[in-house]
Each structure stands twice: as structure tokens, then as C-alpha cells.
Design an enzyme around this catalytic site. Structure first.
Site, PDB file in Angstrom:
ATOM      1  CE  LYS A 179      -1.676   3.098   2.656  1.00  0.00           C
ATOM      2  NZ  LYS A 179      -1.849   4.247   1.769  1.00  0.00           N
ATOM      3  N   GLY A 232       6.609   5.973   8.123  1.00  0.00           N
ATOM      4  CA  GLY A 232       5.699   7.106   8.062  1.00  0.00           C
ATOM      5  C   GLY A 232       5.694   7.855   9.378  1.00  0.00           C
ATOM      6  CB  SER A 233       3.313  10.253  10.788  1.00  0.00           C
ATOM      7  OG  SER A 233       2.123   9.545  11.050  1.00  0.00           O
ATOM      8  CB  THR A 235       0.158   9.968  14.829  1.00  0.00           C
ATOM      9  OG1 THR A 235       0.943  11.128  15.016  1.00  0.00           O
ATOM     10  CG2 THR A 235      -1.090  10.030  15.653  1.00  0.00           C
ATOM     11  CB  VAL A 236       0.075   6.667  10.866  1.00  0.00           C
ATOM     12  CG1 VAL A 236      -0.414   5.464  10.080  1.00  0.00           C
ATOM     13  CG2 VAL A 236      -0.762   7.889  10.544  1.00  0.00           C
ATOM     14  N   GLY A 237       2.136   5.216  12.805  1.00  0.00           N
ATOM     15  CA  GLY A 237       2.963   4.041  13.086  1.00  0.00           C
ATOM     16  C   GLY A 237       2.586   3.366  14.398  1.00  0.00           C
ATOM     17  CD  GLU A 254      13.376   2.459  10.369  1.00  0.00           C
ATOM     18  OE1 GLU A 254      13.705   3.629  10.662  1.00  0.00           O
ATOM     19  OE2 GLU A 254      13.921   1.463  10.859  1.00  0.00           O
ATOM     20  CB  CYS A 288      12.592  10.158   8.502  1.00  0.00           C
ATOM     21  SG  CYS A 288      13.479   8.841   7.703  1.00  0.00           S
ATOM     22  CD  GLU A 389       9.811  13.818  11.156  1.00  0.00           C
ATOM     23  OE1 GLU A 389       8.717  13.245  11.300  1.00  0.00           O
ATOM     24  OE2 GLU A 389      10.815  13.272  10.676  1.00  0.00           O
TER      25      GLU A 389
END
Ligand code: UN1
Length: 491
Positions: A179, A232-233, A235-237, A254, A288, A389
Site C-alpha cells: 500500500k 511514516g509518521s 502517530t500512524v505508526g 521507521e 526523516c 519533526e
């Protein structure tokens, strides 16, 4: 730029390009010129994810049993095809993500190197042989695949990051449900084409376009997805981690960074300025691994600051497709808003804006998401712009009286991805390498960048301990089977 009818793209499931279950689509726009729509991509549903997972689970039954040399040959072929298409795919990347054409084509060539490294993996050792207590026992431990892996990737390296996940995933015998970020579906489509052309069997790689909240969520929750690799971010991670680990899946994250460069009092200041400029402003600061804090020892603070501001002001900002552009636009309107908000926060916190700080929207910038390269001085370690970040072309200068103080400031954040020091003094370099809390440490080079054959990943909140790339990738993408094989008694 004239508007043409945009092509409608599909998902790739079980060896075929298939229509999504619903008919919602998302236009893929060029962030340097939003009048250009690169295509319409499916906003898939949980039903599409389910089909892809079923196809991947079916393909796993045979893919796990293909020989290492066979898998190796396919990855080598994919590398060669990608190399032949480097210019074309690099240009698509630039038009879709916004980075400069040099970086776009460079990233594709980096993808070629990644594929070549992982093409070697299936023909390198995958286990160890031990001496057992019983001399009649043959005892070995081997790396075997995990099964179906969900590969969820960001928009900022839309070729390199998918490849450094997909290549080891496939090399070690897993199958994938991929995805890509919604902002960069075209490059994901092109990568998928490369694998198809290389002869990857049906179902080994399945591509499902769509949003994180629908498609990503369905992948994280699907009981047949054995592992998830996510970049990714934070929060989502963390959400993906919770959902997937709760049902027993293996998860690799990551996430972000707040990467420092320390400028020692003996540093070559021209080198320091180049390292910081490239680390902070290449890819418009959207890495990142980007440099976002420069911690400067007092004796060189004034000179360094003046040189950095001069250099930042000299950078050519514009569409990445122009060969003389140093820095392209932000990837989207949302990202530009977020960056501009952080600039406001920095001003309110009392940091001193030395250059940049504004959106560029006149003339050639009218249809793109541009922000001028931005430098803040008088940044204090606890300010939000020194802790959070930003993911844009913004760098803050902090002062330190001693190297110990500089390292303490460098370590005073939640993140620990990459870090650098500029110095001629080997003692300082060595001390820094020992004391800094970062997964990737540089001396006299920029915080961004990663060679494909060495471990990559961060400490603290930047990663979930496992490393990507190089042989280290094997640890995530495989599990260990220990076999005790006893000789039966002679008849
Ligand atoms: C690099 O610095 O070239 O998302 C790679 C990111 C990182 C990769 C950085 N995971 O920016």
C-alpha cells in the site's frame, strides 16, 4: 500546461490489473504545478485488501518453496529493467513528489542498487549448523519466511523505500500486499510494472491503492497478514503497531527524526555549511533523516550563521524538473500548511527568523506548494521547533558552550535517527560517535542518506529496534526454524 484527460489506474492483485470494488478515485497532482494531474487512482476498500491478502496467501504456498537462485534471478532482472527505465521513472517521481530531477533519477538508481544487493541475498547463507550433544544429530537453524507481509510506505522516497522493503520481503520468500502513500501512487504503479516484467509470479506482489485509514487499517487488521513493515509518521505508526501486534503480527516501524549536526569550534565552516544546506534543504527537508537542528559551538557561531544564511538565500527554488533547481515544492497543500504553522510557532516561541519563513506564490510559483528555505537562530532546546519533526525546509540554530553541552542538547529529543558532527579533531569525532543517541552517525557528512548494504534505522522513538537494509533486513523478514535431525538406527 494544458489539461488532458487523466488516465484511470487499477490495483494489481493475483497477477492481474483489476478494477477496485468501489468507484471512488483520487487525482494525483503535480505539487510543482497543480494544473497537471498525473492520473486517477483507486481509493480501494477493505474488500480489495481482502482479495489481495488471499492472493498473497495463495502465492506464498509456492513462492516459499522456490529456490534461492530462482528468486535471485528475478530480482537481478528487475534491477536491470529499473536501470533501463531510470530516466522515465525518475521524471515521474519528480512530477509526482516534487523533488529535483537529479534526486528523482538518483533515487531510482539507488533502487537499482537495492535490488542488486537483495538479489544476492537468496544465494547467500541463511542459517547456521551446530554441533549437537548427540553426535548422531544433525542440528541446524535456518531463516524461513514469515508469509504475507503488509508493506506500507510514505511519499517522500516513493521508489527507494518501497524497494528496500519489497526486495528483501520477496528475496527471503514472503509475498507482499503493498500500500503506497496516496500522494505517490504513480511511482508505485511503475515499480509494480518492473517486477511484472521481471517475471515475478502472480500473487507474490499485490498493489492496493488507497488511504491509510481504510486500506492501511484493513491490512493492519487482516488475520492473514503475518507481518507489517511501515515507514511514516509516529502517530500512524504507533496505531499500526497497536492494532497489528495485538493480534500477534510482527511489526517494523521507521518513524520520524529531529536530526542534529554539531559544528565543533575547529570545523571547516565551508564544509559545515554544505553539509547543513544539503541535509536541511535537499528534498525540501522532507526526509526523516533531514537536518533540522544545528548545534554550534560559540566560537564559530557568528561566522557559521552568516555563511549559512548567505547559502540558503542563494538556493534556486523552483520546479524539480528544471535542471538548475536546488529545491522543489512541498509535496502537498497540507504539508505546506503544516510547515508554515511551525514557522509561526517558532516566531511566537521567540526564535529569530533569519531568512525565508514565507510561502512563495508569485510568478512561476503560483501553481506549486513552495516555501522559501528557512533558517531560525536563537533556538532554545525546549522550543517546539527544536523538539518536533517539521518535515520541511526549516532549520534551527542552537548555541552550545562545550561539546558535552552540544551532545546533551542533541540527545534531548524523543527521536534518535541520524546525527552528524563537523570537526577535524578525531577525539571529538570518536567521543561524539560514542555518546550520541542515534541509529546512524555521521562525521563530516550530512545526516541524510543511507547505503543499501548497511543497517538503517533509529533509536528511541525513531524506530522499533529492528533495522532495514543490508543483511540486517533478514531479521525482520524471516523467522528462525531450528531442526534436530537424528539418524535413525541402522536396520
Ligand atoms: C535517506 O536519508 O536517504 O523516510 C533515506 C525517510 C527515511 C529514509 C531516508 N526512512 O526519509
Amino acid at each position: 500546461m494544458t489539461t488532458t484527460v487523466a488516465q484511470q489506474y487499477k490495483n494489481y492483485i493475483g497477477g492481474e490489473w483489476v478494477e477496485p470494488s468501489g468507484n471512488e478515485v483520487r487525482p494525483d497532482e503535480n505539487p510543482a504545478d497543480t494544473r497537471e494531474i498525473l492520473g486517477l487512482f483507486p481509493r480501494s476498500t477493505a474488500e480489495d485488501v481482502n482479495r489481495a491478502v488471499e492472493a498473497a496467501a495463495e502465492a506464498f504456498k509456492t513462492w516459499r518453496r522456490t529456490s534461492g537462485p530462482q528468486r535471485s534471478a528475478i530480482l537481478h532482472k528487475a534491477a536491470n529493467i529499473l536501470e533501463q527505465r531510470a530516466q522515465e521513472i525518475g521524471e515521474a517521481l519528480t512530477r509526482e513528489e516534487g523533488k529535483t530531477i537529479g534526486e528523482g533519477v538518483g533515487e531510482v538508481l539507488r533502487g537499482v542498487a537495492i535490488l542488486r544487493f537483495f538479489a544476492g541475498e537468496p544465494v547467500r547463507p541463511i542459517g547456521e549448523v551446530f554441533s549437537a550433544t548427540n553426535p548422531e544429530t544433525f542440528l541446524w537453524a535456518e531463516r524461513v519466511p514469515l508469509g504475507v507481509v503488509g508493506v506500507i510506505t510514505p511519499w517522500n522516497f516513493p521508489v527507494a523505500i518501497p524497494l528496500w522493503k519489497l526486495a528483501p520481503c520477496i528475496a527471503y520468500g514472503n509475498t507482499a500486499v503493498f500500500k503506497p502513500a496516496e500522494l505517490t501512487p504513480l511511482t508505485a504503479h511503475l515499480i509494480t510494472e518492473v517486477f511484472i516484467e521481471a517475471g515475478l509470479p502472480a500473487g507474490v506482489l499485490n498493489l492496493v491503492h488507497g488511504s491509510g485509514s481504510v486500506v492501511g487499517e484493513a491490512i493492519a487488521r487482516h488475520p492473514k497478514v503475518n507481518a507489517i513493515t511501515f515507514t511514516g509518521s509516529g502517530t500512524v505508526g504507533r496505531h499500526v503497531y497497536q492494532v497489528a501486534s495485538e493480534r500477534g503480527a510482527k511489526v517494523q516501524l521507521e518513524l520520524g527524526g529531529k536530526n542534529p549536526v554539531i559544528i565543533a569550534d575547529d570545523a571547516d565552516l565551508d564544509l559545515a555549511v554544505e553539509i547543513v544546506t544539503s541535509g536541511a534543504f535537499r528534498s525540501t527537508g522532507q526526509k526523516c533523516t533531514a537536518t533540522s537542528r544545528v548545534i554550534v559551538l560559540e566560537p564559530v557561531l557568528k561566522d557559521f550563521t552568516a555563511k549559512l544564511v548567505e547559502r540558503a538565500q542563494s538556493l534556486r527554488v523552483g520546479p524539480g524538473i528544471r535542471p538548475d533547481t536546488y529545491m522543489g515544492p512541498l509535496v502537498s497543500e497540507d504539508q505546506r500548511e503544516k510547515v508554515l504553522q511551525y514557522i509561526e510557532i517558532g516566531k511566537q516561541e521567540g526564535a529569530k527568523l533569519l531568512t525565508g519563513g514565507t510561502a512563495l506564490s508569485e510568478g512561476e510559483y503560483a501553481y506549486g506548494y513552495y516555501v522559501a528555505p528557512t533558517v531560525f537562530a536563537d533556538v532554545e532546546p525546549q522550543m517546539r521547533i527544536a523538539q518536533e519533526e517539521i518535515f520541511g525546509p526549516v532549520v534551527g540554530i542552537l548555541r552550545a558552550r562545550t561539546l558535552d553541552e552540544a551532545i546533551a542538547i542533541a540527545n534531548s529529543v524523543r527521536y534518535g535517527l541520524s546525527a552528524s558532527i563537523v570537526t577535524r579533531d578525531i577525539r571529538k569525532a570518536f567521543y561524539f560517535a560514542r555518546e550520541i543517541e542515534a541509529g546512524v552517525v555521521h562525521v563530516n557528512s550530512e545526516t541524510a542518506g543511507a547505503e543499501p548494504h548497511v543497517p538503517f534505522g533509529g533509536m528511541k522513538e525513531s524506530s522499533s529496534f529492528s533495522r532495514e537494509q543490508g543483511r540486517a533486513a533478514m531479521e525482520f523478514f524471516t523467522q528462525v526454524k531450528t531442526v534436530y535431525l537424528d539418524m535413525p538406527p541402522a536396520q
